[in-house]
Write a protein that holds these residues in place. Structure first.
Motif, mmCIF file in Angstrom:
data_model
loop_
_atom_site.group_PDB
_atom_site.id
_atom_site.type_symbol
_atom_site.label_atom_id
_atom_site.label_comp_id
_atom_site.label_asym_id
_atom_site.label_seq_id
_atom_site.Cartn_x
_atom_site.Cartn_y
_atom_site.Cartn_z
ATOM 1 N N ARG A 23 -9.847 7.561 -3.302
ATOM 2 C CA ARG A 23 -9.592 7.401 -1.994
ATOM 3 C C ARG A 23 -9.468 6.495 -0.793
ATOM 4 N NH1 ARG A 23 -13.684 9.332 -4.672
ATOM 5 N NH2 ARG A 23 -14.924 7.410 -4.983
ATOM 6 N N VAL A 24 -8.013 6.064 -0.929
ATOM 7 C CA VAL A 24 -7.744 5.234 -0.173
ATOM 8 C C VAL A 24 -6.322 5.415 0.031
ATOM 9 C CG1 VAL A 24 -8.520 2.910 -1.938
ATOM 10 C CG2 VAL A 24 -6.373 4.847 -2.480
ATOM 11 N N ARG B 29 0.897 3.555 -2.125
ATOM 12 C CA ARG B 29 0.797 5.017 -3.224
ATOM 13 C C ARG B 29 -1.162 4.387 -3.697
ATOM 14 N NH1 ARG B 29 2.240 0.571 -6.481
ATOM 15 N NH2 ARG B 29 0.760 -0.270 -8.322
ATOM 16 N N THR B 30 -1.158 5.617 -3.660
ATOM 17 C CA THR B 30 -3.463 5.585 -3.955
ATOM 18 C C THR B 30 -3.703 5.484 -5.135
ATOM 19 O OG1 THR B 30 -2.818 8.028 -4.932
ATOM 20 C CG2 THR B 30 -3.403 7.951 -2.497
ATOM 21 N N ILE C 179 -2.489 5.893 1.860
ATOM 22 C CA ILE C 179 -1.113 5.373 1.215
ATOM 23 C C ILE C 179 -0.776 5.008 3.156
ATOM 24 C CG2 ILE C 179 1.588 5.756 0.709
ATOM 25 C CD1 ILE C 179 0.288 8.066 -0.690
ATOM 26 N N GLN D 251 0.614 -1.251 0.137
ATOM 27 C CA GLN D 251 0.151 -0.684 0.257
ATOM 28 C C GLN D 251 0.849 1.219 -0.120
ATOM 29 O OE1 GLN D 251 -3.380 0.124 2.483
ATOM 30 N NE2 GLN D 251 -2.914 -2.147 3.020
#
Length: 316
Positions: A103-104, A98-99, A106, A96
């Motif tokens: 709406r996630v 990078r995006t 890092i 995890q």
């Protein structure tokens, strides 16, 4: 050697291996839980003015192992340790980085912030899934490689030369596979892969010649083994004589072991960055130890020597 090694509960066998290689003992500490599940840490010996290394992978259960690591750092810092280094053989949340969609988080950056804030002066890890994670920290990060141990295994077993081909299971691992191909004096191929969802992949076709060759698939980690087993089948369907695989991190979550058992793979070689219990091993899975690599790095850092020679084998 004036260092102290401590470990949490994530990978005590590797920690003991590193201590044995260095000729020191593991430090005396209690890392357990209270009855309500909160983590309890107590350092049972003086660390004042000492250089301390805390060995702890952050694999499953990631949150518990991460909290153990950070709470140990806080305890050591309050006990006046001179320096505290986090030795994280497997760095969880590294995927995890990078995006990849709106709406996630890092999360790898958040974990880096937490580790740094907890009191560590340096981080040592192995085969980061994304090299740029080193830049998420404002403290030194040493990203070691397992390739010396793995390449040695293949050379000793005469798994090299013109009869073999190193295969990357996706385009993203081509650089890593190229390093192994050069060291093992083999040709190189890549499996074209399309990922339809997280932990789900569909191997399409093989770019390169694997016909009448013994295939060695090289990756950084094996999680659910979906990509790996599909890549192995694609190689066999393209005329390969046999297929084996290697990866630094044998995460082996969910259906991984069942998939490997039922696959065309002859053997899967992983290292001990993640502790494998009896439920995650069988006759197809073989484990190598990277304790010696970590011991050398720790020794050289302690003696204020360069560790660049440990990177000579490249990005394996």
């Amino acid at each position: 050697m004036d260092i102290l090694l401590f470990t949490g509960n994530a990978n005590r066998s590797l920690a003991q291996g590193i201590a044995t290689e260095l000729g020191v003992r593991l430090g005396d500490a209690v890392v357990s839980t209270f009855s309500d599940g909160e983590i309890r840490v107590k350092i049972n010996e003086s660390v004042r003015g000492r250089d301390v290394f805390v060995i702890q992978s952050t694999n499953y259960p990631q949150d518990k192992n991460l909290m153990e690591l950070m709470i140990m750092a806080d305890a050591l810092k309050r006990a006046s340790a001179s320096t505290i280094t986090a030795v994280i053989p497997y760095f969880g949340y590294a995927r995890q980085d990078r995006t990849s969609e709106p709406r996630v988080p890092i999360t790898a950056k958040l974990v880096a912030n937490l580790i740094e804030t907890s009191g560590f002066d340096r981080v040592m890890t192995m085969n980061l899934h994304a090299g740029q994670i080193q830049g998420f920290f404002d403290i030194p990060v040493d990203n070691l490689y397992s390739s010396p141990v793995i390449v040695k295994y293949f050379i000793e077993n005469k798994m090299m030369g013109d009869d073999y081909v190193v295969v990357s299971p996706d385009a993203g691992g081509a650089v890593r596979a190229r390093v192994y191909a050069k060291l093992l004096e083999t040709s190189l191929a890549i499996v074209d892969k399309r990922r339809s969802a997280p932990n789900a992949a569909e191997a399409m076709h093989v770019v390169g010649d694997v016909k009448d060759k013994h295939v060695i698939i090289v990756d950084d980690m094996i999680d659910t083994a979906g990509t790996l087993t599909q890549a192995a089948q694609a190689c066999l369907s393209n005329g390969a004589k046999s297929v084996c695989a290697t990866a630094t991190h044998g995460v082996l979550s969910g259906p991984a072991l069942e998939r490997i058992t039922n696959s065309v793979l002859d053997k899967v070689i992983v290292t001990d960055t993640v502790e494998l219990g009896q439920e995650k091993t069988n006759s197809k899975v073989e484990k190598l130890s990277v304790a010696g690599i970590f011991a050398k790095a720790i020794s050289r850092i302690q003696n204020k020597e360069s560790i660049s020679s440990l990177f000579e084998m490249g990005r394996g």
